[in-house]
Design a protein around this motif. Structure first.
Motif, short mmCIF file in Angstrom:
data_model
loop_
_atom_site.label_atom_id
_atom_site.label_comp_id
_atom_site.label_asym_id
_atom_site.label_seq_id
_atom_site.Cartn_x
_atom_site.Cartn_y
_atom_site.Cartn_z
N LYS A 222 36.45 44.20 42.04
CA LYS A 222 36.40 42.94 41.30
C LYS A 222 36.23 41.79 42.28
O LYS A 222 36.38 41.97 43.49
CB LYS A 222 37.67 42.73 40.46
N GLN A 223 35.93 40.62 41.75
CA GLN A 223 35.77 39.44 42.60
C GLN A 223 37.11 39.07 43.23
O GLN A 223 38.16 39.18 42.61
CB GLN A 223 35.24 38.27 41.77
N ASP B 188 30.19 35.84 57.11
CA ASP B 188 29.05 36.66 56.72
C ASP B 188 29.07 36.95 55.22
O ASP B 188 28.04 36.90 54.55
CB ASP B 188 29.06 37.97 57.51
N LEU B 189 30.26 37.26 54.68
CA LEU B 189 30.39 37.56 53.26
C LEU B 189 30.16 36.32 52.39
O LEU B 189 29.58 36.41 51.31
CB LEU B 189 31.78 38.15 52.98
N ILE C 59 31.74 36.42 48.72
CA ILE C 59 32.94 35.61 48.51
C ILE C 59 32.48 34.21 48.12
O ILE C 59 31.67 33.60 48.83
CB ILE C 59 33.80 35.53 49.78
N ASP C 60 33.00 33.73 47.00
CA ASP C 60 32.63 32.39 46.52
C ASP C 60 33.81 31.84 45.74
O ASP C 60 33.96 32.10 44.54
CB ASP C 60 31.38 32.46 45.65
N ASP C 61 34.66 31.10 46.41
CA ASP C 61 35.90 30.61 45.79
C ASP C 61 35.61 29.67 44.61
O ASP C 61 36.37 29.65 43.63
CB ASP C 61 36.77 29.89 46.82
N TYR C 62 34.55 28.89 44.70
CA TYR C 62 34.21 27.97 43.60
C TYR C 62 33.85 28.77 42.35
O TYR C 62 34.34 28.48 41.25
CB TYR C 62 33.05 27.06 44.00
N HIS C 63 33.01 29.77 42.52
CA HIS C 63 32.62 30.61 41.37
C HIS C 63 33.83 31.37 40.84
O HIS C 63 33.97 31.55 39.62
CB HIS C 63 31.53 31.58 41.81
N ILE D 12 42.78 29.25 46.74
CA ILE D 12 41.69 28.35 46.39
C ILE D 12 42.07 26.93 46.79
O ILE D 12 43.19 26.48 46.53
CB ILE D 12 41.38 28.38 44.88
N ALA D 13 41.15 26.20 47.40
CA ALA D 13 41.42 24.83 47.84
C ALA D 13 41.68 23.92 46.65
O ALA D 13 41.08 24.09 45.58
CB ALA D 13 40.23 24.31 48.65
#
Length: 258
Positions: free
Chosen positions: A69-70, A96-97, A103-107, A136-137
């Motif tokens: 999962k994400q 790299d990810l 990895i995309d914390d916003y998404h 998450i920021a």
């Protein structure tokens, strides 16, 4: 130094050198450096091979973790630390990810919030706490929450709670319980109060009277075993007041019994 052996070992390859040094490397490392038996390797190259092997192993571990999962950047970082990836290698793996959008914390925050709006029961304050715990920021959380409408969610949760409490408590208590529950789920006072108005939990005298007589019928035999006269009446009044009945309704009901 000369490579004397490259042997497959489950997920890794065992690389041996003629100076008796041994190390485990990934298939990506073999391809990247075009390693083969009898190839000569300098000390500088060996350092590069070791670093790349650690990077490749860390990335493969992370991709395995992400395949289920994400995950947030913090979750992946913690996972790599747990599996003893060198501290200096982890930032390179994460960069790299992120570059390839693994990895995309916003998404992640967007999906997390939208799933809750569709199927969840949490308000913005609790969602913000949960996302913060995942690393998450704050700026990302605030941007993703900005402009989101939680009115449908809070009414849906309020309706579910009303069904749970209706027929068990007087209207005043139901309102208080729903309000407390919704606030604990992270909705703000204004949104909660609007939801309570939409639920129209107006005090229905007939319903409350029916409920209070039901509760007196239930409590009276219990207290009659322990109290009588004034003490009996006071304990009944206290028990009914704790349930949220108005004192006038309590006095009216008890007048039919005592």
């Amino acid at each position: 130094m000369k490579i004397t052996k490259i042997e497959k070992k489950k997920r890794f390859y065992l690389l041996e050198l003629d100076d008796e040094e041994k190390l485990y490397i990934t298939e990506d490392t073999i391809v990247h450096f075009m390693l083969s038996r009898d190839r000569l390797v300098t000390k500088e190259e060996l350092v590069e091979i070791k670093n790349f092997a650690q990077f490749s192993y860390g990335k493969n571990l992370a991709l395995y973790f992400l395949s289920f999962k994400q995950r947030t950047e913090k979750e992946v970082k913690d996972y790599l630390n747990k599996h003893d990836i060198e501290e200096k290698i982890i930032p390179k793996v994460l960069t790299d990810l992120k570059k390839d959008k693994w990895i995309d914390d916003y998404h992640y925050a967007e999906v997390f919030i939208n799933q809750n709006l569709t199927n969840g029961d949490k308000g913005p304050f609790v969602l913000s706490q949960k996302l913060s715990q995942k690393g998450i920021a704050k700026s990302i959380i605030e941007e993703c929450l900005d402009g989101q409408d939680f009115s449908h969610t809070v009414v849906k949760v309020g309706q579910k709670l009303y069904k749970k409490y209706a027929g068990r408590y007087p209207a005043k208590t139901i309102k208080a319980k729903i309000q407390q529950n919704l606030l604990s789920k992270g909705f703000d006072y204004q949104t909660v109060n609007q939801a309570l108005e939409n639920l129209a939990i107006d005090k229905n005298k007939e319903d409350d009277i029916t409920l209070i007589y039901r509760d007196v019928d239930r409590l009276l035999p219990k207290y009659q075993k322990r109290y009588e006269d004034y003490a009996l009446k006071q304990h009944l009044i206290q028990a009914l007041a704790r349930k949220g009945y108005d004192f006038s309704d309590i006095s009216s009901a008890l007048a039919d019994y005592l």
